[in-house]
Design a protein around this motif. Structure first.
Motif, mmCIF file in Angstrom:
data_model
loop_
_atom_site.group_PDB
_atom_site.id
_atom_site.type_symbol
_atom_site.label_atom_id
_atom_site.label_comp_id
_atom_site.label_asym_id
_atom_site.label_seq_id
_atom_site.Cartn_x
_atom_site.Cartn_y
_atom_site.Cartn_z
ATOM 1 N N ALA A 225 0.819 -1.215 0.000
ATOM 2 C CA ALA A 225 0.000 0.000 0.000
ATOM 3 C C ALA A 225 0.849 1.260 0.000
ATOM 4 C CB ALA A 225 -0.929 0.002 1.219
ATOM 5 N N GLY A 226 2.176 1.109 -0.033
ATOM 6 C CA GLY A 226 3.059 2.269 -0.045
ATOM 7 C C GLY A 226 4.463 1.865 -0.438
ATOM 8 N N ARG A 227 5.233 2.825 -0.877
ATOM 9 C CA ARG A 227 6.617 2.562 -1.282
ATOM 10 C C ARG A 227 7.444 2.045 -0.107
ATOM 11 N NH1 ARG A 227 8.572 5.391 -6.069
ATOM 12 N NH2 ARG A 227 6.879 6.574 -7.061
ATOM 13 N N GLY A 228 8.463 1.280 -0.453
ATOM 14 C CA GLY A 228 9.415 0.815 0.555
ATOM 15 C C GLY A 228 8.976 -0.409 1.329
ATOM 16 N N GLY A 229 7.844 -1.011 0.968
ATOM 17 C CA GLY A 229 7.410 -2.222 1.652
ATOM 18 C C GLY A 229 8.366 -3.378 1.406
ATOM 19 N N ASP A 230 8.568 -4.208 2.432
ATOM 20 C CA ASP A 230 9.543 -5.300 2.346
ATOM 21 C C ASP A 230 8.930 -6.545 2.976
ATOM 22 O OD1 ASP A 230 11.709 -7.060 2.552
ATOM 23 O OD2 ASP A 230 13.135 -5.442 2.941
ATOM 24 N N ALA A 231 8.732 -7.591 2.177
ATOM 25 C CA ALA A 231 8.129 -8.834 2.669
ATOM 26 C C ALA A 231 9.085 -9.996 2.448
ATOM 27 C CB ALA A 231 6.809 -9.116 1.951
ATOM 28 N N GLU A 232 9.355 -10.727 3.527
ATOM 29 C CA GLU A 232 10.139 -11.958 3.438
ATOM 30 C C GLU A 232 9.259 -13.101 3.928
ATOM 31 O OE1 GLU A 232 13.872 -11.691 5.411
ATOM 32 O OE2 GLU A 232 14.658 -10.146 4.054
ATOM 33 N N LEU A 233 9.043 -14.093 3.063
ATOM 34 C CA LEU A 233 8.191 -15.235 3.370
ATOM 35 C C LEU A 233 9.034 -16.492 3.375
ATOM 36 C CD1 LEU A 233 5.179 -14.447 0.975
ATOM 37 C CD2 LEU A 233 5.588 -13.568 3.291
ATOM 38 N N TYR A 234 9.095 -17.165 4.531
ATOM 39 C CA TYR A 234 9.866 -18.396 4.658
ATOM 40 C C TYR A 234 8.921 -19.533 5.041
ATOM 41 C CZ TYR A 234 13.816 -15.167 4.819
ATOM 42 O OH TYR A 234 14.726 -14.182 4.533
ATOM 43 N N GLY A 235 9.243 -20.728 4.578
ATOM 44 C CA GLY A 235 8.428 -21.879 4.910
ATOM 45 C C GLY A 235 9.272 -23.096 5.209
ATOM 46 N N LEU A 236 8.853 -23.858 6.213
ATOM 47 C CA LEU A 236 9.513 -25.102 6.602
ATOM 48 C C LEU A 236 8.421 -26.154 6.752
ATOM 49 C CD1 LEU A 236 12.126 -25.484 9.487
ATOM 50 C CD2 LEU A 236 10.247 -27.082 9.211
ATOM 51 N N TYR A 237 8.533 -27.255 6.019
ATOM 52 C CA TYR A 237 7.522 -28.306 6.106
ATOM 53 C C TYR A 237 8.178 -29.676 6.000
ATOM 54 C CZ TYR A 237 7.913 -27.626 1.003
ATOM 55 O OH TYR A 237 8.388 -27.474 -0.288
ATOM 56 N N PHE A 238 7.533 -30.653 6.662
ATOM 57 C CA PHE A 238 8.056 -32.023 6.685
ATOM 58 C C PHE A 238 6.848 -32.947 6.574
ATOM 59 C CE2 PHE A 238 11.762 -34.623 8.534
ATOM 60 C CZ PHE A 238 11.330 -35.784 7.902
ATOM 61 N N ALA A 239 6.695 -33.584 5.409
ATOM 62 C CA ALA A 239 5.579 -34.503 5.176
ATOM 63 C C ALA A 239 6.019 -35.918 5.488
ATOM 64 C CB ALA A 239 5.106 -34.412 3.731
ATOM 65 N N ASP A 240 5.218 -36.590 6.308
ATOM 66 C CA ASP A 240 5.533 -37.945 6.742
ATOM 67 C C ASP A 240 4.343 -38.847 6.446
ATOM 68 O OD1 ASP A 240 6.888 -40.029 7.927
ATOM 69 O OD2 ASP A 240 6.263 -39.518 9.960
ATOM 70 N N GLY A 241 4.595 -40.121 6.163
ATOM 71 C CA GLY A 241 3.502 -41.046 5.869
ATOM 72 C C GLY A 241 2.800 -40.644 4.595
ATOM 73 N N ASP A 242 1.466 -40.479 4.652
ATOM 74 C CA ASP A 242 0.728 -40.065 3.464
ATOM 75 C C ASP A 242 0.192 -38.645 3.607
ATOM 76 O OD1 ASP A 242 -1.158 -40.512 5.363
ATOM 77 O OD2 ASP A 242 -2.473 -41.753 4.125
ATOM 78 N N GLN A 243 0.888 -37.800 4.333
ATOM 79 C CA GLN A 243 0.476 -36.409 4.483
ATOM 80 C C GLN A 243 0.498 -35.663 3.149
ATOM 81 O OE1 GLN A 243 3.259 -35.193 7.772
ATOM 82 N NE2 GLN A 243 1.462 -34.049 8.457
ATOM 83 N N HIS A 244 -0.426 -34.723 3.004
ATOM 84 C CA HIS A 244 -0.429 -33.797 1.874
ATOM 85 C C HIS A 244 -0.273 -32.391 2.436
ATOM 86 C CE1 HIS A 244 -1.623 -32.223 -2.143
ATOM 87 N NE2 HIS A 244 -2.082 -31.211 -1.423
ATOM 88 N N LEU A 245 0.856 -31.747 2.133
ATOM 89 C CA LEU A 245 1.148 -30.389 2.583
ATOM 90 C C LEU A 245 1.323 -29.506 1.363
ATOM 91 C CD1 LEU A 245 3.748 -31.127 5.432
ATOM 92 C CD2 LEU A 245 1.258 -30.959 5.612
ATOM 93 N N GLU A 246 0.475 -28.503 1.232
ATOM 94 C CA GLU A 246 0.465 -27.667 0.021
ATOM 95 C C GLU A 246 0.587 -26.197 0.421
ATOM 96 O OE1 GLU A 246 -2.461 -26.899 -3.866
ATOM 97 O OE2 GLU A 246 -2.602 -28.750 -2.665
ATOM 98 N N HIS A 247 1.536 -25.517 -0.219
ATOM 99 C CA HIS A 247 1.768 -24.100 0.069
ATOM 100 C C HIS A 247 1.785 -23.314 -1.238
ATOM 101 C CE1 HIS A 247 3.569 -26.309 3.481
ATOM 102 N NE2 HIS A 247 3.052 -25.323 4.191
ATOM 103 N N ALA A 267 10.938 -31.399 3.488
ATOM 104 C CA ALA A 267 11.440 -32.766 3.457
ATOM 105 C C ALA A 267 10.248 -33.707 3.394
ATOM 106 C CB ALA A 267 12.298 -33.062 4.685
ATOM 107 N N LEU A 268 10.454 -34.867 2.774
ATOM 108 C CA LEU A 268 9.383 -35.839 2.610
ATOM 109 C C LEU A 268 9.915 -37.225 2.895
ATOM 110 C CD1 LEU A 268 9.504 -33.789 -0.106
ATOM 111 C CD2 LEU A 268 7.332 -34.874 -0.550
ATOM 112 N N GLN A 269 9.123 -38.014 3.620
ATOM 113 C CA GLN A 269 9.448 -39.417 3.797
ATOM 114 C C GLN A 269 8.156 -40.212 3.944
ATOM 115 O OE1 GLN A 269 11.846 -39.806 7.381
ATOM 116 N NE2 GLN A 269 10.079 -39.780 8.725
ATOM 117 N N GLY A 270 8.175 -41.417 3.436
ATOM 118 C CA GLY A 270 7.000 -42.278 3.527
ATOM 119 C C GLY A 270 6.319 -42.443 2.181
ATOM 120 N N ASP A 271 5.814 -43.621 1.950
ATOM 121 C CA ASP A 271 5.105 -43.919 0.714
ATOM 122 C C ASP A 271 3.775 -43.178 0.708
ATOM 123 O OD1 ASP A 271 4.265 -44.973 -1.638
ATOM 124 O OD2 ASP A 271 3.960 -47.014 -0.915
ATOM 125 N N GLY A 272 3.625 -42.216 -0.171
ATOM 126 C CA GLY A 272 2.403 -41.425 -0.242
ATOM 127 C C GLY A 272 2.552 -40.003 0.250
#
Length: 388
Positions: A225-247, A267-272
């Motif tokens: 909404a104005g000049r000089g804006g600064d956004a840093e977006l970081y993500g950390l995810y670890f899918a295990d088993g048959d988890q579905h993690l979507e970003h 990181a991902l581990q597990g079948d599915g």
């Protein structure tokens, strides 16, 4: 390693025939969005059958969802907004059917406010606790006053099927570090939209951690909404088993001389096990002087796991400082493992060291030592589970 005036508010509706990502349909009325089929570009990676009614808008049962907070630092308050309050929807207008479902279904909103010019000495922590596998709707408004400087931690735990929206308004000259942790129970389902709006010279650092749940789909968008804006977006995810993690992210540069950086690692581990990262950055014609970069890295730890990674740049002006993107997905670096094992370190311990190193940069972005240590322990516990 891969290289409080109460008024009736109706959100505006934009055209359903977008020219750019920023011009996609936005509406608070779920009826404005067609039923999902799974063939839509925005939903093609998401297993709709596992969303337990969130995709159809016909939930079978409801559940409880409560917010807990103890010992908030001076300058930070938590209160409730009644449905229809003018502060709801000022930053965020739903962008898809599920977001609109959550918008209309929420009874009101929880307001987390940081007073203008406040600089709390300690982080503020709010816990969102699900009370069952039934459907819940929630809306959170975060307001950071002019020239304030604060750290906010939002932890999500328990069982739920949740459609929720979070709108974050960071006023001119303010600085916010926001850490969101999705550490739901293993049966939880969540579809979330987080929207940031940055005022002039405002700065946001968002660290998004996703560990728990059965299916988690989180969309983060940024506007300036104005000049000089600064956004840093970081993500950390670890899918295990048959988890579905979507970003997914959409950083909309429409104002000159703003900056963004997106860095997600998983990181991902597990079948599915399945992770999805889709990063969209739009640089509009007026956004001269933009500086932006996005990168996603995925470490596949076992057979049967799948990581989809899609970086996108849409640039309408060449008068920018820089714009780039990168994506890498791969297994362990055999040379790193060999180096460690050749020095007498057992393979499982070598794997732990490599993964801890893979996530170390992002963990250091979290300025709360106790949380940082707890997340590191959770990652190592998952690795130990995979070694069994």
């Amino acid at each position: 390693m891969p290289t409080e005036t109460e008024v009736a508010v109706t959100p505006p509706k934009t055209s359903s025939v977008p020219k750019t990502k920023a011009q996609s349909l936005r509406s608070g009325d779920v009826a404005d969005f067609p039923a999902l089929t799974g063939l839509e570009e925005e939903w093609r990676f998401t297993p709709l059958k596992r969303m337990r009614g969130l995709a159809t808008g016909t939930p079978a049962a409801e559940t409880t969802l409560r917010y807990e907070h103890d010992g908030l630092p001076a300058g930070v308050t938590v209160s409730e907004l009644a449905k229809g309050d003018e502060r709801i929807g000022r930053v965020l207008v739903p962008f898809d059917r599920v977001s609109a479902l959550g918008y209309g279904g929420a009874a009101g909103a929880t307001l987390i406010a940081v007073a203008p010019e406040a600089e709390p000495a300690e982080p503020a922590t709010v816990r969102v606790i699900g009370g069952g596998a039934g459907v819940a709707y929630a809306h959170t408004v975060v307001e950071v006053g002019r020239f304030a400087k604060a750290t906010l931690v939002v932890e999500q735990v328990g069982s739920t099927t949740l459609a929720d929206n979070v709108e974050v308004d960071v006023a001119d000259g303010a600085q916010l570090t926001l850490i969101t942790v999705a550490d739901w129970a293993s049966d939880a389902v969540q579809a979330q939209h987080i929207k940031f709006r940055l005022g002039r010279d405002a700065r946001v650092t968002h660290v998004q951690v996703s560990l728990g749940g059965d299916l988690i789909r989180q969309f983060t968008s940024v506007e300036y909404a104005g000049r000089g804006g600064d956004a840093e977006l970081y993500g950390l995810y670890f899918a295990d088993g048959d988890q579905h993690l979507e970003h997914r992210q959409l950083v909309d540069h429409s104002i000159p001389d703003c900056r963004s950086y997106v860095g997600y690692r998983g990181a991902l581990q597990g079948d599915g096990a399945h992770t999805v990262w889709v990063g969209d950055v739009l640089i509009q014609t007026a956004a001269t002087g933009t500086d932006t970069y996005e990168i996603n890295r995925n470490l596949v730890l076992s057979d049967g796991a799948r990581a989809d990674s899609v970086p996108n740049l849409e640039i309408e002006t060449g008068e920018i400082v820089g714009a780039g993107h990168a994506s890498a997905t791969g297994r362990f670096d055999d040379e790193q493992l060999f180096y460690l094992m050749a020095r007498g370190i057992p393979e499982h311990e070598a794997r732990r060291l490599v993964v801890r190193g893979f996530f170390a940069e992002l963990l250091q972005k979290i300025p709360v030592e106790s949380l940082r240590d707890r997340l590191g322990d959770a990652i190592e516990a998952r690795l130990a589970k995979g070694d069994q």
